[in-house]
Enzyme design. Structure first.
Site, PDB file in Angstrom:
ATOM      1  N   ALA A 189       0.859  -1.198   0.000  1.00  0.00           N
ATOM      2  CA  ALA A 189       0.000   0.000   0.000  1.00  0.00           C
ATOM      3  C   ALA A 189       0.885   1.234   0.000  1.00  0.00           C
ATOM      4  CB  ALA A 189      -0.928  -0.005   1.201  1.00  0.00           C
ATOM      5  N   ALA A 276       3.829  -4.156  -5.979  1.00  0.00           N
ATOM      6  CA  ALA A 276       4.327  -2.767  -5.897  1.00  0.00           C
ATOM      7  C   ALA A 276       4.998  -2.592  -4.547  1.00  0.00           C
ATOM      8  CB  ALA A 276       3.171  -1.785  -6.070  1.00  0.00           C
ATOM      9  N   HIS A 451     -11.027  34.380  -2.311  1.00  0.00           N
ATOM     10  CA  HIS A 451     -12.233  33.692  -1.845  1.00  0.00           C
ATOM     11  C   HIS A 451     -13.210  33.542  -2.993  1.00  0.00           C
ATOM     12  CE1 HIS A 451     -15.526  32.498   0.753  1.00  0.00           C
ATOM     13  NE2 HIS A 451     -16.279  33.375   0.103  1.00  0.00           N
TER      14      HIS A 451
HETATM   15  P1  NAD Z   1       6.814   2.075  -1.718  1.00  0.00           P
HETATM   16  O1  NAD Z   1       8.119   1.884  -1.062  1.00  0.00           O
HETATM   17  O2  NAD Z   1       6.162   3.408  -1.694  1.00  0.00           O
HETATM   18  O3  NAD Z   1       5.764   1.033  -1.100  1.00  0.00           O
HETATM   19  C1  NAD Z   1       5.979  -0.356  -1.051  1.00  0.00           C
HETATM   20  C2  NAD Z   1       5.121  -0.963   0.067  1.00  0.00           C
HETATM   21  O4  NAD Z   1       5.149  -2.380  -0.052  1.00  0.00           O
HETATM   22  C3  NAD Z   1       5.651  -0.632   1.469  1.00  0.00           C
HETATM   23  O5  NAD Z   1       4.634   0.010   2.210  1.00  0.00           O
HETATM   24  C4  NAD Z   1       6.028  -2.004   2.031  1.00  0.00           C
HETATM   25  O6  NAD Z   1       5.813  -2.111   3.417  1.00  0.00           O
HETATM   26  C5  NAD Z   1       5.121  -2.942   1.245  1.00  0.00           C
HETATM   27  N1  NAD Z   1       5.591  -4.346   1.191  1.00  0.00           N
HETATM   28  C6  NAD Z   1       6.842  -4.791   0.883  1.00  0.00           C
HETATM   29  N2  NAD Z   1       6.871  -6.158   0.924  1.00  0.00           N
HETATM   30  C7  NAD Z   1       5.622  -6.573   1.246  1.00  0.00           C
HETATM   31  C8  NAD Z   1       5.015  -7.871   1.435  1.00  0.00           C
HETATM   32  N3  NAD Z   1       5.708  -9.016   1.289  1.00  0.00           N
HETATM   33  N4  NAD Z   1       3.703  -7.935   1.753  1.00  0.00           N
HETATM   34  C9  NAD Z   1       2.986  -6.804   1.894  1.00  0.00           C
HETATM   35  N5  NAD Z   1       3.511  -5.556   1.737  1.00  0.00           N
HETATM   36  C10 NAD Z   1       4.802  -5.439   1.411  1.00  0.00           C
HETATM   37  O7  NAD Z   1       7.026   1.564  -3.220  1.00  0.00           O
HETATM   38  P2  NAD Z   1       6.121   1.692  -4.528  1.00  0.00           P
HETATM   39  O8  NAD Z   1       4.700   1.991  -4.175  1.00  0.00           O
HETATM   40  O9  NAD Z   1       6.439   0.476  -5.326  1.00  0.00           O
HETATM   41  O10 NAD Z   1       6.701   2.960  -5.252  1.00  0.00           O
HETATM   42  C11 NAD Z   1       8.073   2.994  -5.704  1.00  0.00           C
HETATM   43  C12 NAD Z   1       8.547   4.412  -5.856  1.00  0.00           C
HETATM   44  O11 NAD Z   1       7.889   5.069  -6.925  1.00  0.00           O
HETATM   45  C13 NAD Z   1       8.319   5.217  -4.608  1.00  0.00           C
HETATM   46  O12 NAD Z   1       9.578   5.603  -4.117  1.00  0.00           O
HETATM   47  C14 NAD Z   1       7.548   6.407  -5.036  1.00  0.00           C
HETATM   48  O13 NAD Z   1       8.121   7.588  -4.551  1.00  0.00           O
HETATM   49  C15 NAD Z   1       7.591   6.396  -6.561  1.00  0.00           C
HETATM   50  N6  NAD Z   1       6.253   6.770  -7.030  1.00  0.00           N
HETATM   51  C16 NAD Z   1       5.806   8.035  -6.786  1.00  0.00           C
HETATM   52  C17 NAD Z   1       4.530   8.394  -7.153  1.00  0.00           C
HETATM   53  C18 NAD Z   1       4.044   9.767  -6.874  1.00  0.00           C
HETATM   54  O14 NAD Z   1       4.859  10.628  -6.592  1.00  0.00           O
HETATM   55  N7  NAD Z   1       2.752  10.034  -6.933  1.00  0.00           N
HETATM   56  C19 NAD Z   1       3.688   7.486  -7.762  1.00  0.00           C
HETATM   57  C20 NAD Z   1       4.159   6.208  -7.961  1.00  0.00           C
HETATM   58  C21 NAD Z   1       5.457   5.868  -7.606  1.00  0.00           C
END
Ligand code: NAD
Ligand code: FAD
Length: 478
Positions: A189, A276, A451
């Site tokens: 998440a 993810a 506003h």
């Molecule tokens: P993330 O690090 O944000 O989240 C990964 C999540 O997966 C973590 O909360 C972690 O605890 C969970 N996780 C890991 N292993 C797990 C398991 N076995 N079971 C359940 N949960 C598990 O990584 P992401 O969402 O893949 O994003 C990667 C990067 O891409 C991020 O650094 C983000 O900054 C960038 N990104 C940014 C945006 C934005 O700025 N809007 C959008 C998409 C991606």
């Protein structure tokens, strides 16, 4: 044409291409090598962000939000939209067209700024040389005074749930679904999980997000994160915290996920599964070992405060050096490095890096959360302005969410602003400016906001910090 350059940038994503453009603007003879190939084998500058990240995800988020709102929100405005239909192929074609327009724009910017754009693979050879191999296999060796690594990152492939491109997909796969899965599982998440989970959930997939950690978005102020979780759950996203995925097995028709929660093992079956769980630096076949560029234990290129690696003349920027993996952080690093090479003193302020999750409502933050500020030993004061009391939000029928301001009780300086609500991605810029200028609550309190606008709620949250709000109920003074 001579193969001698002042600057050769390897990687044409948000870190690499702005760096190349700025370097050329500053008078350096510059080339940018980029290896990206889209699914149809067409090369495109712009890296992950423009081809398989920020832009295509935001295009689908916009389309799916429109679809969702027409179904569930039009009626309250007196608009009948009983038979809203969905054409996924057309939605995907629009998304691809948006990306293509922007990646094509980079080529035009290169031409206008006299950057030599080379599409193919770059490899460091040492002694200021880079081998360029074009997509049709032609090679040439470029010489450069300054070589910049901007090769980005790739999704982490879990051994327990390996990508198969069909049932178990990464974020790029999830951006390209040709139909709405009936059931969708997401591991993680994080930002990608909730954004892409939202897209397909809004389009009709029953979506379950499994997150190992007990807290939702731990980097966000937890009062704000909890409010965001409530709104996302109300929309039908089933976000299960404290659920660690142990394995995922793809069959012909579905994928079965085993996870552990509260000491119990559970299984659930989905049509598709998005993994993810974060991204890792990408330096494959780049020649870093040959040249001796030092990597840290997680594979990120090690740099000093001026983006210098341990090898003279070789620099690195963007996702490949770690920190926040965000496009705008890469852009700022690229520009700062180009300017530093030209003798300027440009620096990136890592204390004011904005972050946004483009859900509905959006989540956006900069600076410290209440938890982080307390952990750093600040005595703090806070204000929480609800959008429910904001005239524009009411008129838009978008009253969900609030803005929280975290300030230093001693100096009055704003330490962080965390928000959930309508279009807070756009409101965040004012908070970033406040941090950049080391603004106090008083500075913001004296700043007039038009506003009725959503931005008034930032003003209101600042006033609430000192119990002097006019349009919201102030906390009683202790
Ligand atoms: P993330 O690090 O944000 O989240 C990964 C999540 O997966 C973590 O909360 C972690 O605890 C969970 N996780 C890991 N292993 C797990 C398991 N076995 N079971 C359940 N949960 C598990 O990584 P992401 O969402 O893949 O994003 C990667 C990067 O891409 C991020 O650094 C983000 O900054 C960038 N990104 C940014 C945006 C934005 O700025 N809007 C959008 C998409 C991606
Ligand atoms: P990249 O964009 O990965 O670019 C690196 C480039 O280098 C690629 O084109 C690659 O092909 C090329 N390359 C690699 N090796 C070589 C080589 N040897 N020779 C030549 N070329 C090479 N960030 C945000 O700020 N906002 C968002 O909304 C957002 N949404 C995202 C959504 C998704 C689904 C994903 C996956 C990411 C998102 N991100 C977002 C993160 C953002 O995409 C990255 O932080 C950003 O792209 C990093 O830029 P970069 O230039 O460092 O690397």
């Amino acid at each position: 044409m001579s193969n001698e350059y002042d600057v050769v940038v390897v990687g044409g994503g948000p870190a690499g291409y702005p760096c190349a453009i700025r370097a050329a603007q500053l008078g350096f003879k510059t080339a940018c090598i980029d290896a990206w190939l889209n699914r149809d084998n067409t090369p495109a500058f712009g890296g992950t962000c423009l081809n398989a990240g920020c832009i295509p995800s935001k295009a689908l988020l916009e389309s799916s939000e429109l679809y969702h709102r027409m179904q569930y929100e039009a009626a309250v405005h007196g608009i009948g939209a009983a038979s809203v239909s969905l054409d996924v192929a057309k939605m995907q074609a629009r998304k691809d067209a948006v990306s293509r327009q922007l990646t094509g724009g980079i080529k035009q910017l290169f031409a206008a700024n006299k950057v030599t754009g080379l599409q193919g693979h770059g490899r460091l050879l040492g002694n200021g040389q880079v081998e360029f191999k074009s997509h049709d296999g032609q090679t040439e060796v470029l010489k450069a005074k300054h070589i910049i690594i901007a090769t980005g990152s790739e999704p982490i492939n879990l051994k327990i749930a390996p990508f198969d491109g069909a049932r178990i997909v990464d974020s790029w796969g999830a951006l390209d679904f040709t139909e709405v899965p009936k059931t969708l599982g997401v591991i993680g998440a994080g930002v990608i999980g909730v954004e892409l989970g939202s897209v397909w959930n809004r389009l009709g997939a029953r979506t379950v997000i499994l997150e190992a950690l007990p807290n939702f978005l731990p980097m966000v102020d937890q009062q704000v994160a909890k409010e965001a979780l409530r709104h996302l759950t109300k929309q039908g996203l089933d976000i299960r915290l404290g659920a660690k995925v142990l394995s995922a097995k793809a069959g012909k028709k579905d994928v079965t996920v085993e996870y552990e929660t509260g000491g119990e093992k559970k299984t659930e079956t989905f049509d598709k599964l998005i993994v993810a769980v974060g991204r890792r630096p990408y330096t494959k076949n780049l020649g870093v070992e040959t040249v001796g560029v030092a990597l840290d234990e997680r594979g990120f290129v090690k740099v000093d405060a001026h983006y210098k690696t341990n090898v003279p003349g070789v620099y690195a920027i963007g996702d490949v050096i770690g920190g926040a993996m965000l496009a705008h952080k890469g852009i700022e690093e690229g520009v700062a490095l180009a300017e530093q090479l030209a003798g300027h003193h440009t620096q990136v302020n890592y204390n004011a890096v904005p972050s946004v999750v483009y859900t509905m409502p959006e989540i956006a933050w900069v600076g410290l959360s209440e938890e982080q500020a307390k952990a750093k030993g600040y005595e703090i004061k806070t204000g929480l302005g609800p959008f429910a009391a904001n005239g524009r939000a009411k008129a838009m029928e978008q009253g969900a969410g609030s803005i929280k301001v975290i300030a230093d009780a001693k100096s009055d300086r704003i330490l962080g602003v965390h928000m959930v609500g309508p279009y807070v991605s756009e409101l965040l810029a004012e908070a970033v400016l406040a941090l950049e200028f080391a603004a106090t609550c008083e500075d913001l309190a004296l700043t007039m906001h038009s506003h009725p606008t959503l931005s008034e709620n930032f003003h209101e949250a600042v006033l609430l910090v000192d119990g002097r709000a006019v349009h919201a109920v102030n906390k009683p003074k202790k």
